[in-house]
Scaffold this active site. Structure first.
Site, PDB file in Angstrom:
ATOM      1  N   ASP A  52     -49.153  90.883  51.383  1.00  0.00           N
ATOM      2  CA  ASP A  52     -50.407  90.249  50.972  1.00  0.00           C
ATOM      3  C   ASP A  52     -51.622  91.079  51.371  1.00  0.00           C
ATOM      4  OD1 ASP A  52     -49.125  88.152  49.839  1.00  0.00           O
ATOM      5  OD2 ASP A  52     -49.471  86.744  51.470  1.00  0.00           O
ATOM      6  N   LYS A  74     -54.321  89.482  46.534  1.00  0.00           N
ATOM      7  CA  LYS A  74     -55.501  89.462  45.659  1.00  0.00           C
ATOM      8  C   LYS A  74     -56.528  90.434  46.199  1.00  0.00           C
ATOM      9  CE  LYS A  74     -55.030  84.655  44.478  1.00  0.00           C
ATOM     10  NZ  LYS A  74     -55.302  83.336  45.001  1.00  0.00           N
ATOM     11  N   MET A 187     -60.742  79.717  55.340  1.00  0.00           N
ATOM     12  CA  MET A 187     -61.136  79.679  53.922  1.00  0.00           C
ATOM     13  C   MET A 187     -62.329  78.736  53.718  1.00  0.00           C
ATOM     14  SD  MET A 187     -57.325  79.623  52.280  1.00  0.00           S
ATOM     15  CE  MET A 187     -56.598  78.587  53.533  1.00  0.00           C
TER      16      MET A 187
HETATM   17  C1  LIG Z   1     -54.636  82.010  53.118  1.00  0.00           C
HETATM   18  S1  LIG Z   1     -55.262  81.867  54.738  1.00  0.00           S
HETATM   19  C2  LIG Z   1     -53.925  82.595  55.601  1.00  0.00           C
HETATM   20  C3  LIG Z   1     -53.924  82.303  57.076  1.00  0.00           C
HETATM   21  C4  LIG Z   1     -52.789  82.990  57.813  1.00  0.00           C
HETATM   22  N1  LIG Z   1     -51.513  82.486  57.374  1.00  0.00           N
HETATM   23  C5  LIG Z   1     -52.900  82.857  59.323  1.00  0.00           C
HETATM   24  O1  LIG Z   1     -52.067  82.212  59.954  1.00  0.00           O
HETATM   25  O2  LIG Z   1     -53.822  83.486  59.872  1.00  0.00           O
HETATM   26  C6  LIG Z   1     -56.497  83.104  54.720  1.00  0.00           C
HETATM   27  C7  LIG Z   1     -57.687  82.764  55.588  1.00  0.00           C
HETATM   28  O3  LIG Z   1     -57.367  82.964  56.962  1.00  0.00           O
HETATM   29  C8  LIG Z   1     -58.516  83.420  57.644  1.00  0.00           C
HETATM   30  N2  LIG Z   1     -58.222  84.750  58.203  1.00  0.00           N
HETATM   31  C9  LIG Z   1     -57.062  85.413  58.153  1.00  0.00           C
HETATM   32  N3  LIG Z   1     -57.129  86.574  58.835  1.00  0.00           N
HETATM   33  C10 LIG Z   1     -58.379  86.635  59.324  1.00  0.00           C
HETATM   34  C11 LIG Z   1     -59.078  87.588  60.137  1.00  0.00           C
HETATM   35  N4  LIG Z   1     -58.480  88.702  60.571  1.00  0.00           N
HETATM   36  N5  LIG Z   1     -60.358  87.329  60.455  1.00  0.00           N
HETATM   37  C12 LIG Z   1     -60.974  86.197  60.052  1.00  0.00           C
HETATM   38  N6  LIG Z   1     -60.367  85.262  59.280  1.00  0.00           N
HETATM   39  C13 LIG Z   1     -59.097  85.475  58.931  1.00  0.00           C
HETATM   40  C14 LIG Z   1     -59.660  83.450  56.646  1.00  0.00           C
HETATM   41  O4  LIG Z   1     -60.326  82.198  56.699  1.00  0.00           O
HETATM   42  C15 LIG Z   1     -58.899  83.623  55.364  1.00  0.00           C
HETATM   43  O5  LIG Z   1     -59.674  83.203  54.259  1.00  0.00           O
END
Ligand SMILES: C[S@@+](CC[C@H](N)C(=O)[O-])C[C@H]1O[C@@H](n2cnc3c(N)ncnc32)[C@H](O)[C@@H]1O
Length: 271
Positions: A52, A74, A187
């Site tokens: 991803d 994406k 998100m």
């Molecule tokens: C589809 S979710 C996936 C979350 C993922 N499974 C997790 O456990 O971190 C994606 C969202 O996670 C958050 N996110 C993931 N990695 C991030 C990072 N390194 N810094 C800030 N936000 C992050 C953001 O809000 C992003 O839009």
């Protein structure tokens, strides 16, 4: 790195002697060292890796040189796979190649659609395994020195998606705003104004807020304020997705923790 044509033909025929299997692997929040040993072993043993957008591509260095590596995330201006296509790709590649690793940001079971992928492949009798990952929900605030719970400041935390399947704000945000818990919103950047309105209606305009973009990565950026000020801070600092919103008194604890981290680094207790 081999690239796939966007539309994959359905072909469930068994082409490989290898046992078809899927391992969902949590790639952690972004810092490539924030990954488990088990995750690295899974990547090393993969015949195919579907990854991803939020994973750090440095992790692909662990892959076998013969492994097929396919980006299914994406990205602006790029073709993006639909979930159904990803599901089908997992099944077809497991049957043709053997071990498919589905490499997902953070933890695959936290807003990662990991459970849906397992449900899908089980219909085809494909074994599935799960390697939990370090979720951004916890690691990103921690990396900024924000404890999600702290005696006297917060007894619990909620992790909520800001944007639901129907592109609306989650109703849980309003419920959470009534609590004294720390609120972590993923998100949520597109819904920040609505989030602020909900907390303001609860008369929580002075509640501390942190926003961390690209947390644990080299390009990490952050902004700190309150419910009343955070929209201006985001605008001035040009913060955007992917970001985590942390709301609660624990955000105030950050400075104290940051100095502890500095001291630990100075003493060379950690590398
Ligand atoms: C589809 S979710 C996936 C979350 C993922 N499974 C997790 O456990 O971190 C994606 C969202 O996670 C958050 N996110 C993931 N990695 C991030 C990072 N390194 N810094 C800030 N936000 C992050 C953001 O809000 C992003 O839009």
């Amino acid at each position: 790195m081999k690239r796939l044509k966007p539309i994959e033909q359905k072909n469930w025929r068994m082409l490989s002697e290898k046992t078809p299997r899927l391992t969902l692997v949590g790639a952690g929040p972004g810092d490539p060292e924030l990954i488990t040993i088990k995750a690295i072993k899974a990547i090393e043993s993969a015949d195919v890796i579907l990854y991803d957008a939020l994973i750090n591509t440095a992790l692909l260095e662990y892959a076998n040189k013969d492994a097929e590596i396919i980006f299914v995330g994406k990205r602006k201006g790029c073709y993006s796979y639909h979930q159904e296509q990803i599901n089908e790709l997992i099944v077809s590649r497991a049957k043709s190649h053997g071990h498919v690793v589905r490499l997902k940001g953070g933890d695959p079971f936290i807003f990662g659609r990991g459970a849906e992928e397992i449900d899908f492949v089980r219909q085809f009798g494909i074994e599935s395994y799960m390697v939990p990952g370090i979720s951004s929900a916890m690691a990103v605030p921690a990396n900024q020195g924000i404890p999600l719970t702290k005696r006297g400041a917060s007894e619990s935390f909620w992790v909520i998606t800001g944007t639901t399947k129907s592109h609306k704000i989650s109703k849980d945000v309003a419920l959470a705003a009534k609590s004294t818990a720390t609120i972590v919103i993923l998100m949520g950047m597109g819904k920040l104004k609505e989030i602020v309105r909900i907390f303001s209606e609860e008369k929580k305009g002075n509640l501390p807020v942190a926003i961390v973009q690209n947390g644990t990565r080299k390009d990490e950026q952050s902004g700190f304020g309150t419910i009343n000020t955070i929209c201006d801070i985001v605008k001035n600092k040009k913060l955007s997705s992917p970001a985590i919103i942390v709301i609660g008194e624990v955000v105030e604890q950050r400075a104290k923790l940051a100095s502890i981290y500095k001291q630990v680094e100075t003493n060379k207790i950690v590398a």
